[in-house]
Design an enzyme around this catalytic site. Sequence first.
Site, PDB file in Angstrom:
ATOM      1  N   GLU A   1      24.476   3.696  20.734  1.00 26.36           N
ATOM      2  CA  GLU A   1      22.959   3.997  21.193  1.00 26.36           C
ATOM      3  C   GLU A   1      21.595   3.612  20.668  1.00 26.36           C
ATOM      4  O   GLU A   1      20.771   4.452  20.673  1.00 26.36           O
ATOM      5  CB  GLU A   1      23.230   5.519  21.321  1.00 26.36           C
ATOM      6  CG  GLU A   1      24.276   6.282  21.877  1.00 26.36           C
ATOM      7  CD  GLU A   1      24.318   7.778  21.815  1.00 26.36           C
ATOM      8  OE1 GLU A   1      24.659   8.239  22.792  1.00 26.36           O
ATOM      9  OE2 GLU A   1      24.153   8.264  20.811  1.00 26.36           O
TER      10      GLU A   1
HETATM   11  N1  IFG Z   1      27.099  10.243  21.133  1.00 29.06           N
HETATM   12  C1  IFG Z   1      26.305  10.141  20.050  1.00 29.06           C
HETATM   13  C2  IFG Z   1      26.344  11.141  19.104  1.00 29.06           C
HETATM   14  C3  IFG Z   1      26.350  12.584  19.457  1.00 29.06           C
HETATM   15  C4  IFG Z   1      27.501  12.724  20.615  1.00 29.06           C
HETATM   16  C5  IFG Z   1      27.785  14.133  21.186  1.00 29.06           C
HETATM   17  C6  IFG Z   1      28.197   8.728  19.569  1.00 29.06           C
HETATM   18  C7  IFG Z   1      28.929   7.619  18.611  1.00 29.06           C
HETATM   19  C8  IFG Z   1      27.222  11.633  21.830  1.00 29.06           C
HETATM   20  N2  IFG Z   1      26.961   8.819  19.651  1.00 29.06           N
HETATM   21  O1  IFG Z   1      29.257   9.437  19.936  1.00 29.06           O
HETATM   22  O2  IFG Z   1      25.582  10.974  17.988  1.00 29.06           O
HETATM   23  O3  IFG Z   1      25.251  12.953  19.833  1.00 29.06           O
HETATM   24  O4  IFG Z   1      28.940  14.235  21.866  1.00 29.06           O
END
Ligand code: IFG
Length: 510
Positions: A323
């Site tokens: 992200e």
């Molecule tokens: N995606 C984000 C996490 C977390 C997650 C919560 C990943 C690799 C959503 N990154 O999963 O930091 O916020 O479900």
Amino acid sequence: MRITRLAAVLACALPLIVASAPAALAAPAAVGLGSVIPAPIEVHPHGSAFKITKTTVIEAPRSAFDVADRLAEALRQTTGYRLRVVSHAPGHAKVISLRTGARLGPEAYRLSVRRDGISLQARDNAGLFAGVQTLRQLVPLRGPFTVAGGDIADKPRFGYRGAMLDIARHFHTPAEIKRYIDEISQFKVNYLHLHLSDDQGWRIQIDSWPRLTTVGGAAGTGVDGVGGGFLTKADYRDLVRYAASRYVTIVPEIDMPGHVNAAQVAYPELTCDGVAPRPRTDIDVGYSSLCIGKEITYRFVEDVIRELAALTPGPYLHIGGDEAHATTEADYIAFQQRVLPLVAKYGKKAYGWNEITQAPAAHNAVAQYWGLSRENASLAAAVAQGTKVIMSPANLAYVDQKYDPSTRLGLSWAGFIEVQKAYDWDPGTHVAGVPESAVLGLEAPLWSETLRSIDDIEFMAFPRIAALAELGWSPSRDWESFRTRLGAYGPRWTARGVDFYPSPQIDWAR
Ligand code: IFG
């Protein structure tokens, strides 16, 4: 003969009849040999049960006393018996014998239960520990403590069966982390990935950058402004030792170049404009980025990697990579090209979320796949160049996702995940172009945006961790068999005070 006289004769004869009956007629073992989670490769029920009594001893070479003590601890709790651990059992004793040096593979073991003794054999203590987790599940919670007769031969399908705990969104204490290690290790989970930094908080002491924890780990850092705190190096070393005694390897993660707001609040020089961003206690993602063009960024990254590698005996150092929406693609690749090799420089295997596969330097890294799709061209291309994969598809393995719309805790962006959904998939064939030979195993991430306590951790993790552990260890899956075994397992969590989710998909034993 009148009934009363017949009854009198039987009453006298009966004790003789029962007492002389061979043990085979003793109470059948209350727990079937085939009731273990994760399911062993081979289970051969036969012969008489073994009865654990107050005179039973556990015999092991001194080199395996640590494992024998784990077994003794668990069986004392269940039976109330003393269960001495000895290197040589007295001749007459009923013995549970642990032996290493068998010609078996990593973590493999053989368990043999006979009327007059139990034998557990493995190549080394890791295999014995796996066998001990199996044996624990074969001992009933209430007496008579008979273990079903027969043989089990077992070994894991994948070498990496992981759980991830996010202690950045909400700081979970060493005591909570140890409790989680106690529980996941009973399902032969052997890696614990700790998500140590994020936008809301920084949770591991770094000597060369002290404000990361004095500011980033202060009280009030965390989602909703609660859950501050951090691991000192001593705390972390103690967790590594504790995990190792349960044959769990710690994998530390410092997430970058995104998810760095807490570090930039502590050190504004890590931003491009030198201005400290505001501390964040919400759950948005994708708004922060290290300044890819500044040299101080790479001094910071190298200092953190160096100190973390020195603290971590395990082979992996996870550098996040997810992200990074506030980093341009060109900058992201440039960053990974400089940083991935730093992990190897300090003797560790680079590991990151699958976005790192955009960078050529990721060819000898491990990519953790968290996508929702069964296709990912960039991952498949990296695998063709040698990248290995840990499967954590968010719509199947993210145990921070709600079970269903009524679940109080958790998120639901990846969809609702009941137990059967967490169970019914195959890590070895999940992504096109990623053959089983490229899959090291799987991992169940538990993000802590909505968690506040160990009870919350347990409610979201169990029973789904048991399902995912079976996918990592057992050669194949059978939902009807698993749900039956899981239903019978429930009282064991209850007996340990584990606040598991009583899924309506399971017939829970009382
Ligand atoms: N995606 C984000 C996490 C977390 C997650 C919560 C990943 C690799 C959503 N990154 O999963 O930091 O916020 O479900």
